[in-house]
Write a protein that holds these residues in place. Structure first.
Motif, mmCIF file in Angstrom:
data_model
loop_
_atom_site.group_PDB
_atom_site.id
_atom_site.type_symbol
_atom_site.label_atom_id
_atom_site.label_comp_id
_atom_site.label_asym_id
_atom_site.label_seq_id
_atom_site.Cartn_x
_atom_site.Cartn_y
_atom_site.Cartn_z
ATOM 1 N N ALA A 105 0.851 -1.194 0.000
ATOM 2 C CA ALA A 105 0.000 0.000 0.000
ATOM 3 C C ALA A 105 0.881 1.237 0.000
ATOM 4 C CB ALA A 105 -0.917 0.016 1.210
ATOM 5 N N ILE A 106 0.336 2.316 -0.533
ATOM 6 C CA ILE A 106 1.054 3.589 -0.537
ATOM 7 C C ILE A 106 0.051 4.701 -0.269
ATOM 8 C CG2 ILE A 106 0.865 3.962 -3.021
ATOM 9 C CD1 ILE A 106 3.818 4.991 -2.858
ATOM 10 N N SER A 107 0.513 5.701 0.457
ATOM 11 C CA SER A 107 -0.323 6.846 0.777
ATOM 12 C C SER A 107 0.519 8.098 0.589
ATOM 13 C CB SER A 107 -0.816 6.736 2.224
ATOM 14 O OG SER A 107 -1.775 7.726 2.500
ATOM 15 N N ALA A 108 -0.139 9.228 0.321
ATOM 16 C CA ALA A 108 0.596 10.463 0.051
ATOM 17 C C ALA A 108 -0.037 11.653 0.742
ATOM 18 C CB ALA A 108 0.654 10.725 -1.448
ATOM 19 N N THR A 109 0.819 12.598 1.115
ATOM 20 C CA THR A 109 0.370 13.911 1.565
ATOM 21 C C THR A 109 0.644 14.860 0.400
ATOM 22 O OG1 THR A 109 2.514 14.516 2.506
ATOM 23 C CG2 THR A 109 0.956 13.387 3.974
ATOM 24 N N THR A 148 9.984 16.836 4.511
ATOM 25 C CA THR A 148 9.994 16.501 5.934
ATOM 26 C C THR A 148 8.877 17.188 6.705
ATOM 27 O OG1 THR A 148 11.589 18.263 6.386
ATOM 28 C CG2 THR A 148 12.468 16.068 5.933
ATOM 29 N N ASN A 149 8.374 18.305 6.209
ATOM 30 C CA ASN A 149 7.305 19.023 6.896
ATOM 31 C C ASN A 149 5.936 18.379 6.715
ATOM 32 O OD1 ASN A 149 9.001 21.126 7.873
ATOM 33 N ND2 ASN A 149 9.001 22.010 5.831
ATOM 34 N N THR A 150 5.804 17.485 5.744
ATOM 35 C CA THR A 150 4.507 16.855 5.478
ATOM 36 C C THR A 150 4.564 15.335 5.645
ATOM 37 O OG1 THR A 150 4.938 16.753 3.101
ATOM 38 C CG2 THR A 150 3.784 18.706 3.920
ATOM 39 N N GLY A 151 5.464 14.869 6.498
ATOM 40 C CA GLY A 151 5.505 13.441 6.815
ATOM 41 C C GLY A 151 6.581 12.638 6.139
ATOM 42 N N GLY A 152 7.425 13.273 5.336
ATOM 43 C CA GLY A 152 8.485 12.545 4.647
ATOM 44 C C GLY A 152 9.608 12.092 5.563
ATOM 45 N N ASP A 153 9.603 12.564 6.789
ATOM 46 C CA ASP A 153 10.596 12.172 7.793
ATOM 47 C C ASP A 153 9.851 11.542 8.964
ATOM 48 O OD1 ASP A 153 12.633 11.893 9.631
ATOM 49 O OD2 ASP A 153 12.902 14.046 9.955
ATOM 50 N N ASP A 154 10.026 10.237 9.149
ATOM 51 C CA ASP A 154 9.336 9.534 10.230
ATOM 52 C C ASP A 154 10.258 9.262 11.416
ATOM 53 O OD1 ASP A 154 10.994 7.472 9.422
ATOM 54 O OD2 ASP A 154 9.387 6.203 8.675
ATOM 55 N N SER A 155 11.392 9.957 11.494
ATOM 56 C CA SER A 155 12.371 9.663 12.543
ATOM 57 C C SER A 155 11.811 9.859 13.951
ATOM 58 C CB SER A 155 13.635 10.497 12.358
ATOM 59 O OG SER A 155 13.344 11.875 12.409
ATOM 60 N N SER A 156 10.809 10.709 14.110
ATOM 61 C CA SER A 156 10.231 10.941 15.436
ATOM 62 C C SER A 156 9.441 9.739 15.942
ATOM 63 C CB SER A 156 9.329 12.165 15.414
ATOM 64 O OG SER A 156 8.203 11.933 14.589
ATOM 65 N N CYS A 157 9.040 8.839 15.043
ATOM 66 C CA CYS A 157 8.224 7.697 15.449
ATOM 67 C C CYS A 157 8.651 6.392 14.791
ATOM 68 C CB CYS A 157 6.756 7.975 15.137
ATOM 69 S SG CYS A 157 6.441 8.217 13.376
ATOM 70 N N ALA A 158 9.797 6.375 14.140
ATOM 71 C CA ALA A 158 10.233 5.197 13.378
ATOM 72 C C ALA A 158 10.260 3.925 14.214
ATOM 73 C CB ALA A 158 11.596 5.457 12.750
ATOM 74 N N ALA A 159 10.639 4.039 15.477
ATOM 75 C CA ALA A 159 10.698 2.855 16.339
ATOM 76 C C ALA A 159 9.325 2.236 16.570
ATOM 77 C CB ALA A 159 11.336 3.220 17.679
ATOM 78 N N GLU A 160 8.266 3.030 16.414
ATOM 79 C CA GLU A 160 6.895 2.549 16.618
ATOM 80 C C GLU A 160 6.253 2.040 15.332
ATOM 81 O OE1 GLU A 160 4.698 5.164 19.682
ATOM 82 O OE2 GLU A 160 5.987 6.503 18.513
ATOM 83 N N ALA A 220 -0.079 15.123 6.926
ATOM 84 C CA ALA A 220 0.286 14.180 7.980
ATOM 85 C C ALA A 220 -0.165 12.762 7.629
ATOM 86 C CB ALA A 220 -0.326 14.613 9.300
ATOM 87 N N PHE A 221 0.452 11.796 8.321
ATOM 88 C CA PHE A 221 0.119 10.381 8.149
ATOM 89 C C PHE A 221 -0.376 9.800 9.469
ATOM 90 C CE2 PHE A 221 3.369 10.934 4.843
ATOM 91 C CZ PHE A 221 2.733 10.356 3.750
ATOM 92 N N ALA A 222 -1.183 8.758 9.367
ATOM 93 C CA ALA A 222 -1.599 7.950 10.509
ATOM 94 C C ALA A 222 -1.434 6.497 10.104
ATOM 95 C CB ALA A 222 -3.043 8.233 10.888
ATOM 96 N N ALA A 223 -0.769 5.718 10.943
ATOM 97 C CA ALA A 223 -0.563 4.297 10.667
ATOM 98 C C ALA A 223 -1.225 3.489 11.774
ATOM 99 C CB ALA A 223 0.931 3.987 10.611
ATOM 100 N N LEU A 224 -2.022 2.510 11.387
ATOM 101 C CA LEU A 224 -2.700 1.644 12.340
ATOM 102 C C LEU A 224 -1.874 0.393 12.568
ATOM 103 C CD1 LEU A 224 -5.163 0.929 14.081
ATOM 104 C CD2 LEU A 224 -6.216 -0.020 12.003
ATOM 105 N N ARG A 225 -1.504 0.169 13.824
ATOM 106 C CA ARG A 225 -0.725 -1.023 14.182
ATOM 107 C C ARG A 225 -1.645 -2.201 14.465
ATOM 108 N NH1 ARG A 225 4.374 -0.067 17.786
ATOM 109 N NH2 ARG A 225 3.409 -1.864 18.734
#
Length: 96
Positions: free
Chosen positions: A12-16, A35-47, A60-65
């Motif tokens: 799957a792919i999603s875009a801002t 990076t301002n629109t979600g291209g950098d996930d370093s703040s939450c990459a571990a999750e 912005a992005f939302a990912a369902l675990r």
């Protein structure tokens, strides 16, 4: 590791407005772009593991675990800072 080398088994792919997030069959996420629109996930990459689905809005992005928690990243004014914590654990994904 480059983005292109991580783009394997994409389901799957999603875009801002300026970035992309790709979901792999292993439940990981690959992001690139502004990076301002979600291209950098370093703040939450571990999750960003065991992801079932990815959604996006303009910035912005939302990912369902698989544990029914939602991980959000991107522009804080696009819902990231206002994400209702009560949704965590109370939302589910039904695969078809």
């Amino acid at each position: 590791m480059s983005v292109s080398s991580r783009l394997n088994n994409i389901v799957a792919i999603s875009a801002t407005s300026g970035s992309f997030a790709a979901l792999t069959s292993q439940g990981s996420v690959v992001t690139w772009g502004d990076t301002n629109t979600g291209g950098d996930d370093s703040s939450c990459a571990a999750e960003l593991n065991d992801i079932c689905a990815i959604y996006s809005n303009t910035h912005a992005f939302a990912a369902l675990r698989s544990d029914n928690n939602v991980i959000v990243w991107g522009d804080p004014s696009s819902g990231v800072n206002d994400f209702p914590s009560g949704l965590n654990g109370n939302i589910s994904y039904i695969s078809q």
